[in-house]
Structure formats: structure tokens, C-alpha cells
Design a protein around this motif. Structure first.
Motif, PDB file in Angstrom:
ATOM      1  N   TRP A 137      46.115  58.515  36.853  1.00  0.00           N
ATOM      2  CA  TRP A 137      46.735  57.971  38.061  1.00  0.00           C
ATOM      3  C   TRP A 137      48.248  58.123  37.983  1.00  0.00           C
ATOM      4  CZ3 TRP A 137      44.105  55.252  34.398  1.00  0.00           C
ATOM      5  CH2 TRP A 137      44.844  54.375  33.597  1.00  0.00           C
ATOM      6  N   SER A 138      48.860  58.014  39.132  1.00  0.00           N
ATOM      7  CA  SER A 138      50.312  58.030  39.225  1.00  0.00           C
ATOM      8  C   SER A 138      50.712  57.059  40.327  1.00  0.00           C
ATOM      9  CB  SER A 138      50.819  59.440  39.535  1.00  0.00           C
ATOM     10  OG  SER A 138      50.269  59.905  40.751  1.00  0.00           O
ATOM     11  N   GLY A 139      51.985  56.694  40.331  1.00  0.00           N
ATOM     12  CA  GLY A 139      52.490  55.798  41.366  1.00  0.00           C
ATOM     13  C   GLY A 139      52.561  54.336  40.973  1.00  0.00           C
ATOM     14  N   THR A 140      52.419  54.028  39.681  1.00  0.00           N
ATOM     15  CA  THR A 140      52.499  52.628  39.246  1.00  0.00           C
ATOM     16  C   THR A 140      53.922  52.100  39.449  1.00  0.00           C
ATOM     17  OG1 THR A 140      50.824  53.062  37.549  1.00  0.00           O
ATOM     18  CG2 THR A 140      52.111  51.036  37.316  1.00  0.00           C
ATOM     19  N   PRO A 141      54.089  51.015  40.211  1.00  0.00           N
ATOM     20  CA  PRO A 141      55.432  50.445  40.424  1.00  0.00           C
ATOM     21  C   PRO A 141      56.048  49.953  39.105  1.00  0.00           C
ATOM     22  CG  PRO A 141      53.891  49.599  42.045  1.00  0.00           C
ATOM     23  CD  PRO A 141      53.074  50.336  41.019  1.00  0.00           C
ATOM     24  N   ASP A 142      57.371  50.036  39.004  1.00  0.00           N
ATOM     25  CA  ASP A 142      58.074  49.649  37.778  1.00  0.00           C
ATOM     26  C   ASP A 142      57.844  48.201  37.377  1.00  0.00           C
ATOM     27  OD1 ASP A 142      59.117  52.189  37.476  1.00  0.00           O
ATOM     28  OD2 ASP A 142      60.981  51.709  38.527  1.00  0.00           O
ATOM     29  N   ASP A 143      57.671  47.308  38.352  1.00  0.00           N
ATOM     30  CA  ASP A 143      57.532  45.882  38.042  1.00  0.00           C
ATOM     31  C   ASP A 143      56.076  45.439  37.855  1.00  0.00           C
ATOM     32  OD1 ASP A 143      57.239  46.463  40.723  1.00  0.00           O
ATOM     33  OD2 ASP A 143      58.201  44.630  41.432  1.00  0.00           O
ATOM     34  N   PHE A 187      44.258  48.475  40.497  1.00  0.00           N
ATOM     35  CA  PHE A 187      45.240  47.597  41.132  1.00  0.00           C
ATOM     36  C   PHE A 187      46.428  47.363  40.196  1.00  0.00           C
ATOM     37  CE2 PHE A 187      40.975  46.441  42.547  1.00  0.00           C
ATOM     38  CZ  PHE A 187      41.100  46.516  43.933  1.00  0.00           C
ATOM     39  N   ALA A 188      47.639  47.515  40.708  1.00  0.00           N
ATOM     40  CA  ALA A 188      48.864  47.185  39.971  1.00  0.00           C
ATOM     41  C   ALA A 188      49.196  45.729  40.304  1.00  0.00           C
ATOM     42  CB  ALA A 188      49.999  48.110  40.390  1.00  0.00           C
ATOM     43  N   LEU A 189      49.107  44.866  39.300  1.00  0.00           N
ATOM     44  CA  LEU A 189      49.276  43.437  39.519  1.00  0.00           C
ATOM     45  C   LEU A 189      50.702  42.974  39.204  1.00  0.00           C
ATOM     46  CD1 LEU A 189      45.970  42.144  37.875  1.00  0.00           C
ATOM     47  CD2 LEU A 189      46.369  42.785  40.268  1.00  0.00           C
ATOM     48  N   PRO A 190      51.245  42.033  40.008  1.00  0.00           N
ATOM     49  CA  PRO A 190      52.581  41.510  39.751  1.00  0.00           C
ATOM     50  C   PRO A 190      52.607  40.499  38.607  1.00  0.00           C
ATOM     51  CG  PRO A 190      51.666  40.460  41.699  1.00  0.00           C
ATOM     52  CD  PRO A 190      50.680  41.503  41.252  1.00  0.00           C
ATOM     53  N   THR A 191      51.445  39.907  38.325  1.00  0.00           N
ATOM     54  CA  THR A 191      51.309  38.900  37.273  1.00  0.00           C
ATOM     55  C   THR A 191      50.075  39.239  36.436  1.00  0.00           C
ATOM     56  OG1 THR A 191      52.172  37.250  38.816  1.00  0.00           O
ATOM     57  CG2 THR A 191      51.106  36.420  36.824  1.00  0.00           C
ATOM     58  N   VAL A 206      43.185  36.305  40.245  1.00  0.00           N
ATOM     59  CA  VAL A 206      44.253  37.232  40.612  1.00  0.00           C
ATOM     60  C   VAL A 206      45.174  36.582  41.639  1.00  0.00           C
ATOM     61  CG1 VAL A 206      44.799  39.453  41.684  1.00  0.00           C
ATOM     62  CG2 VAL A 206      42.835  39.264  40.148  1.00  0.00           C
ATOM     63  N   SER A 207      46.469  36.623  41.342  1.00  0.00           N
ATOM     64  CA  SER A 207      47.441  36.142  42.331  1.00  0.00           C
ATOM     65  C   SER A 207      48.142  37.378  42.875  1.00  0.00           C
ATOM     66  CB  SER A 207      48.421  35.165  41.701  1.00  0.00           C
ATOM     67  OG  SER A 207      49.119  35.775  40.644  1.00  0.00           O
ATOM     68  N   GLY A 208      47.958  37.604  44.131  1.00  0.00           N
ATOM     69  CA  GLY A 208      48.456  38.838  44.729  1.00  0.00           C
ATOM     70  C   GLY A 208      49.529  38.562  45.743  1.00  0.00           C
ATOM     71  N   PRO A 209      49.763  39.518  46.564  1.00  0.00           N
ATOM     72  CA  PRO A 209      49.025  40.758  46.707  1.00  0.00           C
ATOM     73  C   PRO A 209      49.356  41.756  45.588  1.00  0.00           C
ATOM     74  CG  PRO A 209      50.879  40.752  48.213  1.00  0.00           C
ATOM     75  CD  PRO A 209      50.858  39.408  47.534  1.00  0.00           C
ATOM     76  N   ALA A 210      48.536  42.798  45.501  1.00  0.00           N
ATOM     77  CA  ALA A 210      48.778  43.857  44.528  1.00  0.00           C
ATOM     78  C   ALA A 210      50.045  44.615  44.923  1.00  0.00           C
ATOM     79  CB  ALA A 210      47.585  44.808  44.479  1.00  0.00           C
ATOM     80  N   LEU A 211      50.758  45.103  43.923  1.00  0.00           N
ATOM     81  CA  LEU A 211      51.961  45.899  44.185  1.00  0.00           C
ATOM     82  C   LEU A 211      51.590  47.280  44.713  1.00  0.00           C
ATOM     83  CD1 LEU A 211      53.914  44.989  40.927  1.00  0.00           C
ATOM     84  CD2 LEU A 211      54.239  44.032  43.222  1.00  0.00           C
ATOM     85  N   ALA A 212      50.439  47.778  44.239  1.00  0.00           N
ATOM     86  CA  ALA A 212      49.913  49.074  44.679  1.00  0.00           C
ATOM     87  C   ALA A 212      48.456  49.126  44.266  1.00  0.00           C
ATOM     88  CB  ALA A 212      50.687  50.220  44.035  1.00  0.00           C
ATOM     89  N   ARG A 213      47.708  50.015  44.911  1.00  0.00           N
ATOM     90  CA  ARG A 213      46.305  50.169  44.550  1.00  0.00           C
ATOM     91  C   ARG A 213      45.847  51.579  44.892  1.00  0.00           C
ATOM     92  NH1 ARG A 213      42.854  46.822  49.041  1.00  0.00           N
ATOM     93  NH2 ARG A 213      43.695  47.862  50.880  1.00  0.00           N
TER      94      ARG A 213
END
Length: 190
Positions: free
Chosen positions: A64-70, A147-151, A174-181
Motif C-alpha cells: 500500500w501507499s498513501g499512509t498519512p504522516d500522523d 485503515f490509517a488510525l489517528p490513535t 476505534v476512535s475515528g474517523p480514519a485518516l485514510a483507508r
């Protein structure tokens, strides 16, 4: 089993109850999830099919690609939306380090020791469960969801240990929303 599959032909869990549609996992579809083993909406090769269906039950390689930095953590969920159950059958749940961008073949199987991969409980047992649809039930769609999770997820619903928690209890925390999926569907029938 062919008779059972024919009798249950119209009984399907459906798309609506996928992890993909949970409000906490909503988010931009910015992750490009793919596999060198099969294309999106194509047949999953026999090596990745469950042993009762004549396969080797080896999880497919993923990239995969596109994972947000945070991103704090990646969550991978594999579900069968055509299982004759109330909700899609869970074939795999895994927590991944956010710096990962690939998984080799077999990385999601029980006993795998790929760094940065924590394989959790699935619908039956632990780790990846390859497709084993009921004979005669028709083609099944297996949805690989990342899913890229913020937490980071550290415990399941009610404080349950992640290693023993049912998939629904893990998803409920899960506490969202997801940063990306990202999503990739594979097909298999027998």
C-alpha cells in the motif's frame, strides 16, 4: 454440502455491515491497497484459500501507499460479505506499525513473526483464515480493508486484552474517523 449451499444461496451478510461502513472508520479513500498475488475484483489464487477448500491457507502479500504522516497505527480487516451469517465473517484482524508499506505472503498467519505485525483473533481462532465458502453457495467477495488510525488501539471494548478479544470488540474501540483507508476485493467460490 452442495445442497446446503444451494438452500442458503440467497442468505448473505451483505456490504452494509462491513468494517468499511462503521462511522469510526470513515475517512478519505487515500490508501492504495494492492496485492501482487491477485488484482482487485479477481479470483484469489488457491494457495491463499483455506485447507478445507484445497488450499494452503497462506495470507496473500499486500502492499500500500498513501499512509498519512500522523498515522498512529494501521488496522487491517478481512471480511466475507457473502457468508450466510448476520454479519460479514471476519477472516483476519491485524494491527500494523504505521511505517510498514508491505506484507509478505504468510505474514498474517498464526505463528508468523513479521516485525510490526500483530495478528489478532479472527472469526474462528487467530490469524488469517483463507476462503472456504460452502459448496454451491456461489461466488464470495472477500474484502481486504486497511485503515490509517489517528490513535493506536491498545485494548478492546471493556478493557479486554487484544489477543483474546473478539473482532467486534476490537472494532468497537476505534476512535475515528480514519485518516485514510483503502480497500481491495478478492473473489472465490466452489
Amino acid at each position: 454440502m452442495t445442497i446446503l449451499g444451494t438452500l442458503l444461496k440467497n442468505k448473505r451478510a451483505g456490504e452494509a455491515k462491513l468494517a468499511w461502513h462503521l462511522p469510526a472508520l470513515a475517512g478519505p479513500e487515500a490508501l492504495d491497497l494492492r496485492s501482487p498475488d491477485f488484482q482487485h475484483e479477481s479470483v484469489i489464487p488457491k494457495v491463499h484459500v483455506g485447507k478445507r477448500a484445497g488450499g494452503e491457507n497462506r495470507s496473500p502479500a499486500l502492499a500500500w501507499s498513501g499512509t498519512p504522516d500522523d498515522t498512529a497505527q494501521l488496522l487491517l480487516v478481512v471480511q466475507d460479505i457473502d457468508s450466510p451469517t448476520r454479519t460479514p465473517f471476519v477472516h483476519c484482524v491485524a494491527l500494523l506499525d504505521p511505517d510498514l508499506v508491505t506484507l509478505p505472503t504468510g505474514a498474517l498467519n498464526t505463528g508468523s513473526s513479521v516485525k510490526g505485525v500483530r495478528v489478532l483473533r479472527s472469526g474462528m481462532g487467530r490469524g488469517y483464515l483463507g476462503p472456504e465458502p460452502i459448496k454451491g453457495h456461489g461466488l464470495h467477495r472477500y474484502v481486504f480493508q486497511l485503515f490509517a488510525l489517528p490513535t493506536a488501539i491498545t485494548s478492546a471494548q471493556g478493557g479486554t486484552n487484544l489477543d483474546t478479544a473478539k473482532p467486534a470488540a476490537v472494532l468497537a474501540t476505534v476512535s475515528g474517523p480514519a485518516l485514510a483507508r483503502g480497500r481491495m476485493d478478492g473473489l472465490y467460490g466452489r
